[in-house]
Write a protein that holds these residues in place. Structure first.
Motif, PDB file in Angstrom:
ATOM      1  N   LEU A 166      35.336  36.728  35.397  1.00  0.00           N
ATOM      2  CA  LEU A 166      34.100  37.385  35.836  1.00  0.00           C
ATOM      3  C   LEU A 166      33.282  36.490  36.759  1.00  0.00           C
ATOM      4  O   LEU A 166      32.761  36.958  37.788  1.00  0.00           O
ATOM      5  CB  LEU A 166      33.266  37.775  34.606  1.00  0.00           C
ATOM      6  N   ILE A 173      38.363  45.578  36.653  1.00  0.00           N
ATOM      7  CA  ILE A 173      37.649  44.695  35.731  1.00  0.00           C
ATOM      8  C   ILE A 173      36.794  45.515  34.772  1.00  0.00           C
ATOM      9  O   ILE A 173      36.767  45.268  33.552  1.00  0.00           O
ATOM     10  CB  ILE A 173      36.778  43.695  36.514  1.00  0.00           C
ATOM     11  N   LEU A 191      37.013  45.809  41.274  1.00  0.00           N
ATOM     12  CA  LEU A 191      35.881  45.860  40.349  1.00  0.00           C
ATOM     13  C   LEU A 191      36.075  46.951  39.300  1.00  0.00           C
ATOM     14  O   LEU A 191      35.724  46.772  38.126  1.00  0.00           O
ATOM     15  CB  LEU A 191      34.583  46.093  41.126  1.00  0.00           C
ATOM     16  N   LEU A 223      28.264  41.062  37.448  1.00  0.00           N
ATOM     17  CA  LEU A 223      29.421  40.326  36.946  1.00  0.00           C
ATOM     18  C   LEU A 223      29.001  39.068  36.175  1.00  0.00           C
ATOM     19  O   LEU A 223      29.595  38.727  35.147  1.00  0.00           O
ATOM     20  CB  LEU A 223      30.342  39.948  38.110  1.00  0.00           C
ATOM     21  N   ALA A 283      32.467  37.190  40.738  1.00  0.00           N
ATOM     22  CA  ALA A 283      31.086  37.226  41.224  1.00  0.00           C
ATOM     23  C   ALA A 283      30.934  36.365  42.473  1.00  0.00           C
ATOM     24  O   ALA A 283      30.279  36.755  43.450  1.00  0.00           O
ATOM     25  CB  ALA A 283      30.136  36.743  40.127  1.00  0.00           C
ATOM     26  N   SER A 316      27.378  41.098  42.237  1.00  0.00           N
ATOM     27  CA  SER A 316      27.554  39.715  41.782  1.00  0.00           C
ATOM     28  C   SER A 316      26.705  39.426  40.553  1.00  0.00           C
ATOM     29  O   SER A 316      27.173  38.813  39.584  1.00  0.00           O
ATOM     30  CB  SER A 316      27.193  38.733  42.904  1.00  0.00           C
ATOM     31  N   LEU A 343      26.626  46.955  37.652  1.00  0.00           N
ATOM     32  CA  LEU A 343      27.849  47.097  38.434  1.00  0.00           C
ATOM     33  C   LEU A 343      28.164  48.559  38.708  1.00  0.00           C
ATOM     34  O   LEU A 343      28.485  48.950  39.834  1.00  0.00           O
ATOM     35  CB  LEU A 343      29.008  46.425  37.687  1.00  0.00           C
TER      36      LEU A 343
END
Length: 407
Positions: free
Chosen positions: A188, A21, A18, A82, A192, A79, A118
Motif C-alpha cells: 500500500l 488492491i 487500484l 492508500l 501510494a 495517495s 480511494l
C-alpha cells in the motif's frame, strides 16, 4: 484539423491496479469473519462486526472525503487513501499481539476510511474517462480486477488462516495474520508513492450541470438533494452492497454451519467471486451493444430474488451454490447503478460520488442484520430472506427510480 482523441489507456491501467488492491483488501473479510469467529469464540452477530467496522466508515467519511478531494484533487486523494489503509493494516500487528478483537475492528475501520477516499476518487475516473454509454463496460473491467483480487486474497488468506497448521493457543492462532498484513502494508505504501509520482493521471474537471427541464421551463438546482435519481441511487447502492457482501462474506460460515468441513468451506467465497467475474464478462460483451445498463439491472435483480428463494428452500451443496450464483446477479449492479445515479449532476458530481460511496455502508449494516436474524431464527439459511426486499428495491430503481428528475 481534427482534434486528437484522448488516450485513456494509461490512466485506466493505473485505476485497474487500484481496483485490484481494493478488491484484495475488501474480499478477505469473508475469511476474517470465520477466522475471528473461531479465534475469539464469537456468535454470528459479533462475527459480522468485521463487515460493520469495515464498511461503516463509508457512511462516516464519504462527505469528508469529498471535501478532501476538492482540496487536494483526485490524484493526491488516491495517495492519501492508500496511506490511511496502510495505517489500518499495521494496526493488525498490535491487535494480534494483545489478542484484542476490538483493536482488530479499529484496524478494519481505519482501512475502510482509506478505502472510502480511494473509492470516491477512482469511480468518477472510470465513468468520465471515455464515452458515457460504455461506462458500465469500463467499470466491469475494473470489476474483473476487483473480483480476481478477491479470489486471490481468499485463496491466500484461506490457506494461511483457515487451513494452515492447527494452533494450540489463541496467541499462535492470531499470530497468523501478522506477516501477511505487514506485507500488505508495504504494498500500500509503495502504491501510494507510485501514484504520487505518476504523470498519467489527469485531474478531473467539474463539468457544467445538465439542467433538467419541466415543460419549457429550465429548472436550476442548488442542492444535491434535488436530484431524485441520485438519492434513490444511493439507497440502491446501499441495498446492492448489502446483498453483495452477504453473498460473498457469509457463504464460508454458512458452509461450515451446514456441515461442510472448514478445509472445503474456505473456498466457497471464491465461488461467489467467480460467478461475479462471469457476470462482469457478460456485461462487457453485452452492454451497451445488446442490452442497456438499466435493463441488465432489472433482470439481475429479478434473478437475485429467484435464486435467493431457491437457496432458502434447498439444502447442502445446492443451497450453497445458489448463494454463490448470487455473484452472477450482483456482478454488474454497481456499474449499472453508478452512471444512472450521477446522470446530470454537473458541478455536484464530487458530492454525488461521495453520497454514492456512502451507500456502501449497506455492507456494514445489512450483514449485521443478517447475523442478528441468523441468531434469532437459529438458522444461517433462513436469514437469507433479508435479501428479497433488497433486490425488490433495486428492481424498482432499474424500472422507475432512475428516471425521476424531480420529486
Amino acid at each position: 484539423m481534427s482534434q486528437k482523441k484522448p488516450n485513456y489507456l494509461g490512466p485506466l491501467i493505473i485505476v485497474g491496479v487500484l481496483f485490484f488492491i481494493l478488491g484484495f483488501v475488501t474480499w478477505v473479510n469473508g475469511t476474517l469473519i470465520t477466522f475471528f469467529q473461531k479465534a475469539f469464540n464469537l456468535d454470528n452477530t459479533s462475527s459480522y462486526l468485521v463487515t460493520f467496522a469495515f464498511f461503516i466508515s463509508y457512511t462516516l467519511m464519504a462527505l469528508p472525503s469529498a471535501a478532501v478531494l476538492k482540496k487536494v484533487g483526485f490524484k493526491n486523494g488516491m495517495s492519501v487513501g492508500l496511506l490511511v489503509m496502510a495505517v489500518g493494516t499495521v494496526i493488525f500487528v498490535p491487535a494480534a499481539n494483545s489478542a484484542s478483537y476490538t483493536l482488530f475492528l479499529v484496524g478494519l475501520f481505519t482501512i475502510g476510511i482509506g478505502l472510502t477516499l480511494l473509492q470516491t476518487a477512482i469511480n468518477p475516473y472510470v465513468t468520465i474517462l471515455g464515452p458515457k454509454e460504455s461506462a458500465a463496460a469500463r467499470i466491469s473491467f475494473m470489476g474483473l480486477a476487483n473480483k480476481a483480487a478477491g479470489i486471490v486474497s481468499q485463496v491466500i488468506f484461506g490457506g494461511l488462516l483457515l487451513a494452515g497448521t492447527t494452533a494450540t493457543t489463541q496467541a499462535e492462532e492470531l499470530d497468523k495474520v501478522v506477516t501477511p498484513y505487514l506485507i500488505l502494508t508495504g504494498v500500500l505504501v509503495g502504491m501510494a508513492l507510485l501514484i504520487k509520482m505518476s504523470n498519467n493521471l489527469p485531474e478531473i474537471d467539474e463539468p457544467e450541470e445538465d439542467l433538467p427541464t419541466d415543460g419549457t421551463v429550465v429548472v436550476a438546482k442548488d442542492s444535491i438533494f434535488q436530484f431524485p435519481n441520485l438519492m434513490l441511487g444511493v439507497f440502491a447502492i446501499f441495498c446492492y452492497v448489502g446483498v453483495e457482501v452477504i453473498a460473498g462474506d457469509t457463504i464460508i460460515s454458512y458452509g461450515v454451519t451446514s456441515g461442510f468441513p472448514e478445509e472445503e468451506a474456505k473456498l466457497f467465497g471464491t465461488y461467489t467471486l467467480s460467478a461475479m467475474i462471469v457476470g462482469y464478462i457478460m456485461g462487457i460483451l453485452l452492454i451497451p451493444k445488446y442490452i442497456s445498463q438499466q435493463a441488465w439491472l432489472k433482470f439481475s435483480s429479478l434473478f437475485g430474488i429467484i435464486i435467493t428463494i431457491v437457496a432458502i428452500f434447498t439444502t447442502g451443496y445446492t443451497s450453497v451454490l445458489c448463494i454463490a450464483l448470487l455473484g452472477l446477479s450482483n456482478a454488474v449492479m454497481w456499474p449499472a447503478i453508478w452512471p444512472l445515479a450521477i446522470e446530470g449532476l454537473g458541478k455536484f458530481i464530487k458530492t454525488g460520488a461521495a453520497l454514492l460511496v456512502m451507500g456502501i455502508s449497506g455492507g456494514a449494516i445489512l450483514p449485521l442484520v443478517y447475523g442478528a436474524l441468523a441468531d434469532s431464527m437459529g438458522s444461517t439459511q433462513n436469514a437469507y430472506v433479508l435479501m428479497v426486499p433488497l433486490y425488490l428495491f433495486i428492481y424498482y430503481y432499474a424500472v422507475w427510480g432512475h428516471k425521476k428528475r424531480i420529486w
